[in-house]
Scaffold this motif. Structure first.
Motif, PDB file in Angstrom:
ATOM      1  N   UNK A 171      25.575 -39.940  15.594  1.00 50.06           N
ATOM      2  CA  UNK A 171      26.505 -40.993  15.180  1.00 50.06           C
ATOM      3  C   UNK A 171      25.731 -42.021  14.345  1.00 50.06           C
ATOM      4  N   UNK A 172      24.524 -42.360  14.773  1.00 49.01           N
ATOM      5  CA  UNK A 172      23.700 -43.323  14.024  1.00 49.01           C
ATOM      6  C   UNK A 172      23.356 -42.778  12.635  1.00 49.01           C
ATOM      7  N   UNK A 173      23.035 -41.474  12.549  1.00 47.74           N
ATOM      8  CA  UNK A 173      22.751 -40.841  11.248  1.00 47.74           C
ATOM      9  C   UNK A 173      23.981 -40.931  10.346  1.00 47.74           C
ATOM     10  N   UNK A 174      25.150 -40.712  10.930  1.00 41.77           N
ATOM     11  CA  UNK A 174      26.400 -40.798  10.188  1.00 41.77           C
ATOM     12  C   UNK A 174      26.597 -42.214   9.661  1.00 41.77           C
ATOM     13  N   UNK A 175      26.328 -43.201  10.499  1.00 35.01           N
ATOM     14  CA  UNK A 175      26.482 -44.603  10.095  1.00 35.01           C
ATOM     15  C   UNK A 175      25.546 -44.969   8.945  1.00 35.01           C
ATOM     16  N   UNK A 176      24.376 -44.317   8.885  1.00 40.45           N
ATOM     17  CA  UNK A 176      23.442 -44.583   7.788  1.00 40.45           C
ATOM     18  C   UNK A 176      24.030 -44.137   6.450  1.00 40.45           C
ATOM     19  N   UNK A 177      24.928 -43.153   6.481  1.00 37.25           N
ATOM     20  CA  UNK A 177      25.563 -42.650   5.260  1.00 37.25           C
ATOM     21  C   UNK A 177      26.776 -43.485   4.853  1.00 37.25           C
ATOM     22  N   UNK A 178      27.250 -44.298   5.803  1.00 41.27           N
ATOM     23  CA  UNK A 178      28.436 -45.112   5.556  1.00 41.27           C
ATOM     24  C   UNK A 178      27.974 -46.530   5.254  1.00 41.27           C
ATOM     25  N   UNK A 179      28.584 -47.125   4.262  1.00 37.54           N
ATOM     26  CA  UNK A 179      28.260 -48.511   3.932  1.00 37.54           C
ATOM     27  C   UNK A 179      28.882 -49.416   4.999  1.00 37.54           C
ATOM     28  N   UNK A 180      28.007 -50.016   5.821  1.00 36.87           N
ATOM     29  CA  UNK A 180      28.472 -50.884   6.904  1.00 36.87           C
ATOM     30  C   UNK A 180      28.276 -52.326   6.473  1.00 36.87           C
ATOM     31  N   UNK A 181      29.313 -53.124   6.696  1.00 33.84           N
ATOM     32  CA  UNK A 181      29.257 -54.541   6.359  1.00 33.84           C
ATOM     33  C   UNK A 181      28.393 -55.252   7.390  1.00 33.84           C
ATOM     34  N   UNK A 182      27.214 -55.702   6.990  1.00 29.97           N
ATOM     35  CA  UNK A 182      26.219 -56.343   7.861  1.00 29.97           C
ATOM     36  C   UNK A 182      26.004 -55.566   9.162  1.00 29.97           C
ATOM     37  N   UNK A 183      24.752 -55.543   9.669  1.00 31.04           N
ATOM     38  CA  UNK A 183      24.460 -54.795  10.897  1.00 31.04           C
ATOM     39  C   UNK A 183      25.368 -55.250  12.044  1.00 31.04           C
ATOM     40  N   UNK A 184      25.928 -54.278  12.757  1.00 33.38           N
ATOM     41  CA  UNK A 184      26.822 -54.594  13.853  1.00 33.38           C
ATOM     42  C   UNK A 184      28.168 -55.117  13.390  1.00 33.38           C
ATOM     43  N   UNK A 185      28.482 -54.881  12.144  1.00 29.05           N
ATOM     44  CA  UNK A 185      29.704 -55.431  11.568  1.00 29.05           C
ATOM     45  C   UNK A 185      30.860 -54.466  11.575  1.00 29.05           C
ATOM     46  N   UNK A 186      31.453 -54.317  10.405  1.00 29.77           N
ATOM     47  CA  UNK A 186      32.670 -53.520  10.290  1.00 29.77           C
ATOM     48  C   UNK A 186      32.499 -52.394   9.290  1.00 29.77           C
ATOM     49  N   UNK A 187      33.283 -51.363   9.481  1.00 30.44           N
ATOM     50  CA  UNK A 187      33.292 -50.206   8.590  1.00 30.44           C
ATOM     51  C   UNK A 187      34.658 -50.180   7.907  1.00 30.44           C
ATOM     52  N   UNK A 188      34.643 -50.067   6.590  1.00 28.85           N
ATOM     53  CA  UNK A 188      35.889 -49.976   5.817  1.00 28.85           C
ATOM     54  C   UNK A 188      36.320 -48.514   5.729  1.00 28.85           C
ATOM     55  N   UNK A 189      37.614 -48.293   5.802  1.00 29.50           N
ATOM     56  CA  UNK A 189      38.165 -46.938   5.698  1.00 29.50           C
ATOM     57  C   UNK A 189      37.687 -46.262   4.421  1.00 29.50           C
ATOM     58  N   UNK A 190      37.659 -46.986   3.310  1.00 32.92           N
ATOM     59  CA  UNK A 190      37.261 -46.358   2.035  1.00 32.92           C
ATOM     60  C   UNK A 190      35.809 -45.854   2.060  1.00 32.92           C
ATOM     61  N   UNK A 191      34.960 -46.419   2.915  1.00 29.13           N
ATOM     62  CA  UNK A 191      33.581 -45.940   3.030  1.00 29.13           C
ATOM     63  C   UNK A 191      33.455 -44.825   4.064  1.00 29.13           C
ATOM     64  N   UNK A 192      34.312 -44.885   5.091  1.00 30.22           N
ATOM     65  CA  UNK A 192      34.284 -43.894   6.163  1.00 30.22           C
ATOM     66  C   UNK A 192      34.923 -42.577   5.733  1.00 30.22           C
ATOM     67  N   UNK A 193      36.014 -42.672   5.000  1.00 29.61           N
ATOM     68  CA  UNK A 193      36.821 -41.503   4.646  1.00 29.61           C
ATOM     69  C   UNK A 193      36.030 -40.393   3.937  1.00 29.61           C
ATOM     70  N   UNK A 194      35.280 -40.678   2.874  1.00 29.16           N
ATOM     71  CA  UNK A 194      34.576 -39.568   2.209  1.00 29.16           C
ATOM     72  C   UNK A 194      33.484 -38.935   3.075  1.00 29.16           C
ATOM     73  N   UNK A 195      32.791 -39.758   3.868  1.00 30.91           N
ATOM     74  CA  UNK A 195      31.727 -39.232   4.728  1.00 30.91           C
ATOM     75  C   UNK A 195      32.326 -38.344   5.817  1.00 30.91           C
ATOM     76  N   UNK A 196      33.402 -38.813   6.451  1.00 25.65           N
ATOM     77  CA  UNK A 196      34.020 -38.050   7.532  1.00 25.65           C
ATOM     78  C   UNK A 196      34.737 -36.817   7.007  1.00 25.65           C
ATOM     79  N   UNK A 197      35.293 -36.886   5.815  1.00 25.00           N
ATOM     80  CA  UNK A 197      35.933 -35.712   5.205  1.00 25.00           C
ATOM     81  C   UNK A 197      34.899 -34.602   5.031  1.00 25.00           C
ATOM     82  N   UNK A 198      33.713 -34.967   4.549  1.00 23.87           N
ATOM     83  CA  UNK A 198      32.644 -33.981   4.371  1.00 23.87           C
ATOM     84  C   UNK A 198      32.216 -33.392   5.720  1.00 23.87           C
ATOM     85  N   UNK A 199      32.129 -34.223   6.747  1.00 26.32           N
ATOM     86  CA  UNK A 199      31.768 -33.751   8.090  1.00 26.32           C
ATOM     87  C   UNK A 199      32.761 -32.682   8.550  1.00 26.32           C
ATOM     88  N   UNK A 200      34.052 -32.965   8.385  1.00 23.95           N
ATOM     89  CA  UNK A 200      35.064 -32.003   8.831  1.00 23.95           C
ATOM     90  C   UNK A 200      35.072 -30.741   7.973  1.00 23.95           C
TER      91      UNK A 200
END
Length: 114
Positions: free
Chosen positions: A45-74
């Motif tokens: 999960x941490x490796x996945x988060x490194x691929x996603x642009x996270x707003x400040x450490x411990x912050x928030x993840x935007x759908x537009x950043x999560x969607x392409x990474x998770x689509x590739x995972x699936x």
């Protein structure tokens, strides 16, 4: 197929989007990934988060950043479910009386004791 996968990811993401602003708390990502039938370790999960642009450490993840990474995972079929026989073997190990079920008290005991 990609549109279908993206729809499924978006729906799962929205369950955790408490503010309805296309963002989730970074701590929810593991739950979202698992709700999509993927079972990564916490390290994965941490490796996945490194691929996603996270707003400040411990912050928030935007759908537009999560969607392409998770689509590739699936699409790559990463983090497959645990095989049924492994789960059954683990259950049998917990079913000390070999009665085919585990009581709530026994399950709590096994999950909370080292």
């Amino acid at each position: 197929l990609v549109a279908e996968i993206e729809k499924k990811i978006t729906e799962a993401f929205e369950v955790f989007d408490r503010e309805s602003n296309k963002t989730v708390d970074v701590r929810e990502i593991g739950c979202i990934v698992r709700s999509l039938g993927c079972f990564p370790t916490e390290a994965e999960v941490q490796e996945l988060l490194e691929k996603i642009e996270v707003e400040e450490p411990g912050g928030f993840v935007h759908l537009e950043h999560f969607l392409p990474v998770m689509t590739k995972v699936l699409l790559d079929r990463r983090f497959r479910p645990i095989p049924e026989d492994v789960i059954l073997h683990a259950f049998e190990a917990l079913d000390e009386n070999k009665c085919g079920y585990i009581t709530k008290d026994d399950l709590v005991k096994h999950l909370t004791e080292g």
